[in-house]
Design an enzyme around this catalytic site. Structure first.
Site, PDB file in Angstrom:
ATOM      1  CG  PHE A 181      -2.980  15.699   1.676  1.00  0.00           C
ATOM      2  CD1 PHE A 181      -3.941  14.723   1.896  1.00  0.00           C
ATOM      3  CD2 PHE A 181      -2.583  15.964   0.372  1.00  0.00           C
ATOM      4  CE1 PHE A 181      -4.506  14.032   0.832  1.00  0.00           C
ATOM      5  CE2 PHE A 181      -3.145  15.270  -0.693  1.00  0.00           C
ATOM      6  CZ  PHE A 181      -4.106  14.308  -0.463  1.00  0.00           C
TER       7      PHE A 181
ATOM      8  CG  ASP B  32      -4.755   9.235   6.950  1.00  0.00           C
ATOM      9  OD1 ASP B  32      -4.513   9.544   8.113  1.00  0.00           O
ATOM     10  OD2 ASP B  32      -5.306  10.030   6.175  1.00  0.00           O
TER      11      ASP B  32
ATOM     12  NE  ARG C  56      -3.439   8.452  -8.924  1.00  0.00           N
ATOM     13  CZ  ARG C  56      -3.993   8.043  -7.771  1.00  0.00           C
ATOM     14  NH1 ARG C  56      -3.232   7.576  -6.811  1.00  0.00           N
ATOM     15  NH2 ARG C  56      -5.292   8.096  -7.596  1.00  0.00           N
TER      16      ARG C  56
ATOM     17  CE  LYS D 253      -0.841  11.465   6.048  1.00  0.00           C
ATOM     18  NZ  LYS D 253      -1.993  12.175   5.444  1.00  0.00           N
TER      19      LYS D 253
ATOM     20  CD  GLU E  87      -2.933   1.201   0.266  1.00  0.00           C
ATOM     21  OE1 GLU E  87      -2.383   1.712  -0.720  1.00  0.00           O
ATOM     22  OE2 GLU E  87      -4.167   1.164   0.405  1.00  0.00           O
ATOM     23  CG  ASP E  88      -0.938   4.857  -1.408  1.00  0.00           C
ATOM     24  OD1 ASP E  88      -1.618   4.216  -0.572  1.00  0.00           O
ATOM     25  OD2 ASP E  88      -1.443   5.718  -2.163  1.00  0.00           O
TER      26      ASP E  88
ATOM     27  CG  ASP F  83      -4.721  11.004  -5.773  1.00  0.00           C
ATOM     28  OD1 ASP F  83      -4.597  10.118  -4.904  1.00  0.00           O
ATOM     29  OD2 ASP F  83      -5.819  11.527  -6.046  1.00  0.00           O
TER      30      ASP F  83
HETATM   31  P1  IMP Z   1      -7.154   5.477   5.569  1.00  0.00           P
HETATM   32  O1  IMP Z   1      -8.358   4.610   5.336  1.00  0.00           O
HETATM   33  O2  IMP Z   1      -7.507   6.708   6.364  1.00  0.00           O
HETATM   34  O3  IMP Z   1      -5.972   4.743   6.159  1.00  0.00           O
HETATM   35  O4  IMP Z   1      -6.762   6.064   4.184  1.00  0.00           O
HETATM   36  C1  IMP Z   1      -6.028   5.393   3.288  1.00  0.00           C
HETATM   37  C2  IMP Z   1      -6.129   6.034   1.923  1.00  0.00           C
HETATM   38  O5  IMP Z   1      -6.311   7.452   1.996  1.00  0.00           O
HETATM   39  C3  IMP Z   1      -4.823   5.830   1.210  1.00  0.00           C
HETATM   40  O6  IMP Z   1      -4.816   4.615   0.509  1.00  0.00           O
HETATM   41  C4  IMP Z   1      -4.764   7.038   0.311  1.00  0.00           C
HETATM   42  O7  IMP Z   1      -5.443   6.776  -0.884  1.00  0.00           O
HETATM   43  C5  IMP Z   1      -5.513   8.113   1.049  1.00  0.00           C
HETATM   44  N1  IMP Z   1      -4.643   9.049   1.765  1.00  0.00           N
HETATM   45  C6  IMP Z   1      -4.486   9.176   3.103  1.00  0.00           C
HETATM   46  N2  IMP Z   1      -3.606  10.124   3.402  1.00  0.00           N
HETATM   47  C7  IMP Z   1      -3.168  10.623   2.215  1.00  0.00           C
HETATM   48  C8  IMP Z   1      -2.208  11.642   1.869  1.00  0.00           C
HETATM   49  O8  IMP Z   1      -1.556  12.297   2.705  1.00  0.00           O
HETATM   50  N3  IMP Z   1      -2.033  11.855   0.533  1.00  0.00           N
HETATM   51  C9  IMP Z   1      -2.710  11.166  -0.421  1.00  0.00           C
HETATM   52  N4  IMP Z   1      -3.604  10.216  -0.137  1.00  0.00           N
HETATM   53  C10 IMP Z   1      -3.833   9.940   1.172  1.00  0.00           C
END
Ligand code: IMP
Length: 179
Positions: free
Chosen positions: A155, A106, A168, A134, A102-103, A162
């Protein structure tokens, strides 16, 4: 480039290309070591993880397989918190050693949903490799075994990530400026 502008936002350089490549090569070494002889299946989460996955997998030397999935998309700068569905998983993962690539993790909501769905398919094990994490925003308890960088709750864009589908393509990672 030290600063980039995307729409109304200004971003400043956070991790340079060389730094990212070095970090990824270290992660790949750890994975090579941990999965030697286990033929892991990498599940790459599109779109965000494409660049990370490409560089990570190029550095993996053990026997492995890979497959790609998509989840429903993320819009703008707030995590939606919605349950996201896995699209396109072609492999049978029963009994397999899985590494989800995964990238960014969060809040962890997206990954937890994905883990729940994957676990229903009977893998032998699942570990996560996430380029970014994070910790201040993380609301869950699952372990993330391979983390590129833990970052504050700002962010970020670039290197696959993106802002409204833009950015990206940058080979570096940038963070939003507060000025
Ligand atoms: P989560 O469900 O809150 O962990 O969010 C995960 C998804 O939110 C990631 O796969 C990203 O697509 C997006 N995301 C969360 N933080 C960022 C950021 O800082 N930049 C870009 N995309 C983010």
């Amino acid at each position: 480039m030290h600063r980039v502008q995307i729409k109304d936002k200004t971003f400043v350089l956070k991790f340079a290309q060389d730094d990212i490549q070095k970090r990824i090569s270290d992660l790949a070494k750890q994975i090579d070591h941990d999965y030697n002889g286990l033929k892991p299946l990498f599940i790459i989460v599109l779109n965000g993880a494409f660049m990370f996955a490409s560089d990570l997998i190029k550095n993996i030397n053990i026997e492995c397989e890979l497959t790609f999935v998509k989840l429903s998309s993320y819009q703008g700068m707030q995590t939606s918190g919605q349950v996201k569905e896995i699209i396109g998983l072609q492999h049978n993962i029963a009994g397999r050693e899985i590494v989800v690539v995964e990238d960014i993790v969060d809040t962890g909501i997206t990954m937890e949903n994905l883990l729940t769905d994957l676990n229903k398919l009977g893998p032998k094990s699942i570990r996560i490799a996430s380029l970014l994490f994070k910790p201040e925003s993380f609301q869950k308890k699952f372990p993330i075994h391979y983390i590129g960088y833990s970052i504050p709750n700002d962010f970020v864009v670039g290197y696959g990530l993106d802002y409204d589908e833009l950015g990206r393509n940058f080979p570096e990672i940038y963070e939003l400026t507060h000025t």
